[in-house]
Design an enzyme around this catalytic site. Sequence first.
Site, PDB file in Angstrom:
ATOM      1  N   ASP A 183     -13.740   1.895  11.147  1.00  0.00           N
ATOM      2  CA  ASP A 183     -14.362   1.764   9.828  1.00  0.00           C
ATOM      3  C   ASP A 183     -14.671   0.296   9.539  1.00  0.00           C
ATOM      4  OD1 ASP A 183     -15.462   2.800   7.509  1.00  0.00           O
ATOM      5  OD2 ASP A 183     -13.596   2.642   6.373  1.00  0.00           O
ATOM      6  N   LYS A 232       0.839  -1.200   0.000  1.00  0.00           N
ATOM      7  CA  LYS A 232       0.000   0.000   0.000  1.00  0.00           C
ATOM      8  C   LYS A 232       0.872   1.247   0.000  1.00  0.00           C
ATOM      9  CE  LYS A 232      -4.101   1.982   2.224  1.00  0.00           C
ATOM     10  NZ  LYS A 232      -5.129   1.772   3.258  1.00  0.00           N
TER      11      LYS A 232
END
Length: 403
Positions: free
Chosen positions: A184, A91
Amino acid sequence: SRFIDQHCGGDAGLREHLLGLLDAHQNLGDFLASPPTLINAIEGDDTIVASGPAKPTVDGYKLIEPIGHGGMGVVYLAQQLRPVRRQVALKVIKPGMDSAEVVARFEAERQTLAMMNHLNIARVFDGGTTDQGYPYFAMELVQGLPITDYCEQHSLGTNQRLELFRQVCRGVQHAHHKGIIHRDIKPSNIIVVQHDDVATIKVIDFGIAKAIQSDPSGSPFVTIQGQWIGTPAYMSPEQAGNGMDIDTRSDVYALGVLLYELLSDRTPLDQTRIHGLGYAELQRLIQQEPVTKPSSIAHGAVPRPIPSELDWIALRALEKDRSRRYQSVADLAADIDRYAANQPISACPPSLLYSARKFAKRNLVPLAAASVVLAALIIGSSVSVWQAILATRAAEQAELEQS
């Protein structure tokens, strides 16, 4: 200031709104100077991410292709070259998103993942900076399906779904033990992978996680007051507020939404309904909209029966008042375990008095008006009855005098 005072008069709300707009304008920066391709990349255009700016280069890794992207990072399928050869998910922060705030949040994500070691959480292997100066981390390559998609594709029954949900709880509880709130939790961050024909949960993307306690090194786990970080359909009422007073019970609420969706195939707030709503209306719905039982939503649409105990468990996890929720993920998981073992659960329907108080609070103005009307009717009826009594007595007295 004189101009605002003159034109706002005594309207304090309008004055505060204008001052906020002016402050935002002054801190806007020069983002319009960036090329449009970067703006599109930030907003998540797959085509732009794949064909726009050149792939970054990372020492010790060969980036193969982009396989996903979020609000601030692009995830690449990559080959780690040393010290071991293996495929990883790498990432990298998006071009155009390298502000001090985003870099700090990204660095916090990397440190967060490094702190955790659990079967149900994707592992982090490495981290550093690309040759172009962007932060990155290499993590376990998780190839699977979001939990809701997996359940649907495999036609899982209620008990099988609950077993997967218990794995989610174990992973999130581990994060809480490490002092991390996910903030989240949603199906796209809960991936089901197959290991020897056994379905295993992997919780991913702690990119917006927040430390329960301050980081002793002084690194900021960034949260900006008034800035929403999360997904509205899965967001707790306190997270939809100022976002500053959040604890592990916010994740308990999100897990309640996930459980609700696993049971009924939809979220408590219908996502088609909330799409496109403004901030104020979204906030009102998240904080005030009553939650109906999963069984009532699913009736006629979901062939799986939903026992009343599971209704109670989901509704307790989804209490607007966090003091009435499960106080930890472990408590929520324990009730699921008790249900599976046919033991009494701790959750129960809210009392009639509590429900009446909540109804009164939601309908204060109509109830006040109804109370006034009812009082008027009672007074009017009382006066009419009293006058009728007086008239009857007068008639009786007149009849006695005539006789």
